[in-house]
Design an enzyme around this catalytic site. Structure first.
Site, PDB file in Angstrom:
ATOM      1  N   HIS A  40       0.795  -1.461  -5.593  1.00  0.00           N
ATOM      2  CA  HIS A  40      -0.086  -0.919  -4.547  1.00  0.00           C
ATOM      3  C   HIS A  40       0.266   0.528  -4.292  1.00  0.00           C
ATOM      4  CE1 HIS A  40       2.641  -1.200  -0.948  1.00  0.00           C
ATOM      5  NE2 HIS A  40       3.161  -2.224  -1.579  1.00  0.00           N
ATOM      6  N   ASP A  51      -0.941   2.282  -1.500  1.00  0.00           N
ATOM      7  CA  ASP A  51      -0.895   2.663  -0.088  1.00  0.00           C
ATOM      8  C   ASP A  51       0.499   2.414   0.471  1.00  0.00           C
ATOM      9  OD1 ASP A  51      -1.259  -0.169  -0.281  1.00  0.00           O
ATOM     10  OD2 ASP A  51      -1.838  -0.226   1.838  1.00  0.00           O
ATOM     11  N   ASP A  60       8.498   1.178  -1.245  1.00  0.00           N
ATOM     12  CA  ASP A  60       7.393   0.251  -0.980  1.00  0.00           C
ATOM     13  C   ASP A  60       6.066   0.994  -1.049  1.00  0.00           C
ATOM     14  OD1 ASP A  60       5.886  -1.904  -0.205  1.00  0.00           O
ATOM     15  OD2 ASP A  60       6.503  -1.857   1.889  1.00  0.00           O
ATOM     16  N   GLU A  97      -2.846  -2.678   0.608  1.00  0.00           N
ATOM     17  CA  GLU A  97      -1.923  -3.820   0.610  1.00  0.00           C
ATOM     18  C   GLU A  97      -1.225  -3.933   1.945  1.00  0.00           C
ATOM     19  OE1 GLU A  97       1.743  -6.156   0.137  1.00  0.00           O
ATOM     20  OE2 GLU A  97       1.572  -4.063   0.730  1.00  0.00           O
ATOM     21  N   GLU A  98      -0.970  -2.779   2.566  1.00  0.00           N
ATOM     22  CA  GLU A  98      -0.260  -2.783   3.848  1.00  0.00           C
ATOM     23  C   GLU A  98      -1.192  -3.063   5.029  1.00  0.00           C
ATOM     24  OE1 GLU A  98       2.806  -2.853   3.931  1.00  0.00           O
ATOM     25  OE2 GLU A  98       3.657  -1.756   2.248  1.00  0.00           O
ATOM     26  N   GLU A 112       6.576  -4.799  -6.413  1.00  0.00           N
ATOM     27  CA  GLU A 112       7.271  -4.765  -5.119  1.00  0.00           C
ATOM     28  C   GLU A 112       8.771  -4.680  -5.403  1.00  0.00           C
ATOM     29  OE1 GLU A 112       6.054  -4.371  -2.249  1.00  0.00           O
ATOM     30  OE2 GLU A 112       4.052  -5.260  -2.175  1.00  0.00           O
ATOM     31  N   HIS A 140       9.373   0.212   5.046  1.00  0.00           N
ATOM     32  CA  HIS A 140       8.806   0.539   6.366  1.00  0.00           C
ATOM     33  C   HIS A 140       9.798   1.249   7.290  1.00  0.00           C
ATOM     34  CE1 HIS A 140       5.760  -3.060   5.872  1.00  0.00           C
ATOM     35  NE2 HIS A 140       5.920  -2.347   4.770  1.00  0.00           N
TER      36      HIS A 140
END
Lengths: 55, 351
Positions: free
Chosen positions: B62, B64, B86, B117-118, B141, B320
């Site tokens: 992903h 984003d 991430d 995805e987030e 991931e 994050h």
């Protein structure tokens, strides 16, 4: 083909079409074993299963 | 050092603002021999190998990130920046590995950088899963370069709302706030009962109280709870919803959303064997990991029957966070592993 469990030493019979990376279980001790070489047939303990948080 | 990775991390791309990063990746792939495009969902998609190949390896990352832009810099072998772990590290490792090797006969390799995805929508992965039906799939991931992720827990959010006519605060009846707190304790006790006898966290249902608030309009008091659940493979979101409804007061309102089933893959299939052999080829012992979060593996795993794992460099504990950073040696090791996997994709007779 026959080899030994790396955990308990029990004899393990492996089929002729076994594949590299395949995971087998020792019928004596239950240990999971990974086929890491085919010639010569070599087993190692299979990867540990860990748990983690996050993505 | 990877120019692709650094350039992509420089293009800050929180969900729904992925455009410049997508364009960059598509152009990069096109210049390296991929057939690439931006698809209808806004995903970056590149393919190597014949379009009509018999077999497809999908490498679904992903592009984003979560919000919160961080300064991008390299210091002592670490790349700092939002998305480094991430999960642009995984996505770029996919693209660079697929660009670097000859694709085996009968195969094509698809690298996809999915959008959103987030976000709760998972828009990119939902689109990809309708467009392809791969034979093997690697989700991008951060498992760490030496580990293979076999599964992700499921997810559910429940809103609980209960109202009662206002009474004087000296009245003996419990307040709605107390009723809400008691309901939460009931949910916890139910979860403990479900989890009894199971030592693996992945098999537990894990409730989390996200919010509890009370309000009043002068005639009635209302308590509102938001409860999140992380779900094991044996419990679907609707199972949880039905069980929790049985614990609630009869006139309480329940609203279930963000429903995602857990996914747990097999550890003895063509893809896992290839991953383990590839990791061992770098001189390290591989590990398996089960994750408590969710990912696009949950989205595509609900539809695709093929072997699926998640893999990528980095420590997911940094996901994050303001300390997000990726070790560049580990990034290179992950590329080497992925190259090995692609180069040793099985012949048709072994699929």
């Amino acid at each position: 083909m026959q080899t030994e469990c790396v955990e308990c030493g029990a004899v393990i019979t492996v089929s002729e079409d076994v594949m590299q990376g395949e995971i087998l279980a020792c019928s004596d001790c239950g240990a999971e074993l990974e086929v890491i070489e085919l010639e010569p047939l070599t087993l190692d303990l299979a990867p540990m299963e860990m748990e983690d948080w996050g993505e | 050092m990877s120019d692709l990775l650094i350039e992509l991390v420089h293009r800050f791309s929180p969900s729904r603002q992925e455009g410049p990063a997508v364009e960059y990746l598509v152009d990069w792939m096109e210049s390296r021999g991929f057939s690439s495009h931006v698809d209808q969902a806004g995903n970056a998609v590149g393919m190597r190998g014949p379009a009509d190949a018999s077999y497809t390896l999908m490498m679904l990352g992903h592009i984003d990130t979560v919000p919160g832009e961080l300064p991008v810099h390299v210091d002592q072998g670490w790349l700092y920046g939002r998305g480094s772990v991430d999960a642009k590290g995984s996505l770029c490792a996919f693209a660079e590995a697929a660009a670097a090797v000859d694709i085996p006969p009968d195969w094509r390799v698809v690298v996809a950088g999915a959008v959103e995805e987030e976000a709760p929508t998972s828009k990119g992965a939902h689109h990809i899963r309708e467009q392809f039906s791969p034979d093997l799939c690697i989700i991008g991931e951060p498992s760490g370069a030496d580990r293979v992720t076999l599964g992700y827990k499921g997810h559910l959010l429940l809103d609980y709302t209960l109202s009662r006519p206002i009474t004087h605060t000296s009245a003996p009846d419990p307040s709605v706030g107390a009723r809400g707190a008691a309901f939460w304790q009931t949910v916890l006790a139910w979860a403990d009962e479900q989890n009894r006898g199971s030592t693996r966290q992945f098999d537990h249902v894990s409730p989390q109280l996200r919010a509890i608030n009370t309000s009043s309009d002068g005639l009635s008091d209302t308590v509102h709870l938001v409860i999140g659940f992380r779900l094991p493979p044996h419990l679907a979101p609707d199972d949880i919803t039905a069980a929790v409804a049985g614990l609630a007061e009869p006139d309480a309102e329940l609203h279930a959303y963000s429903k995602t089933n857990a996914y747990l893959g097999d550890k003895n299939n063509t893809l896992v064997r290839g991953m383990l052999t590839a990791i061992r080829s770098t001189g390290t012992r591989p590990g398996f990991v089960l994750k408590g979060g969710t990912s696009d593996m949950n989205v595509v795993g609900a539809r695709w029957p093929c072997p699926i794992v998640a893999y990528g460099p980095g420590d997911s504990h940094l996901d994050h966070t303001p300390n997000e950073r990726l070790n560049l040696d580990e990034y290179d090791r992950a590329k080497t592993v992925l190259q090995h996997v692609i180069e040793h994709l099985p012949p048709a007779s072994a699929i």
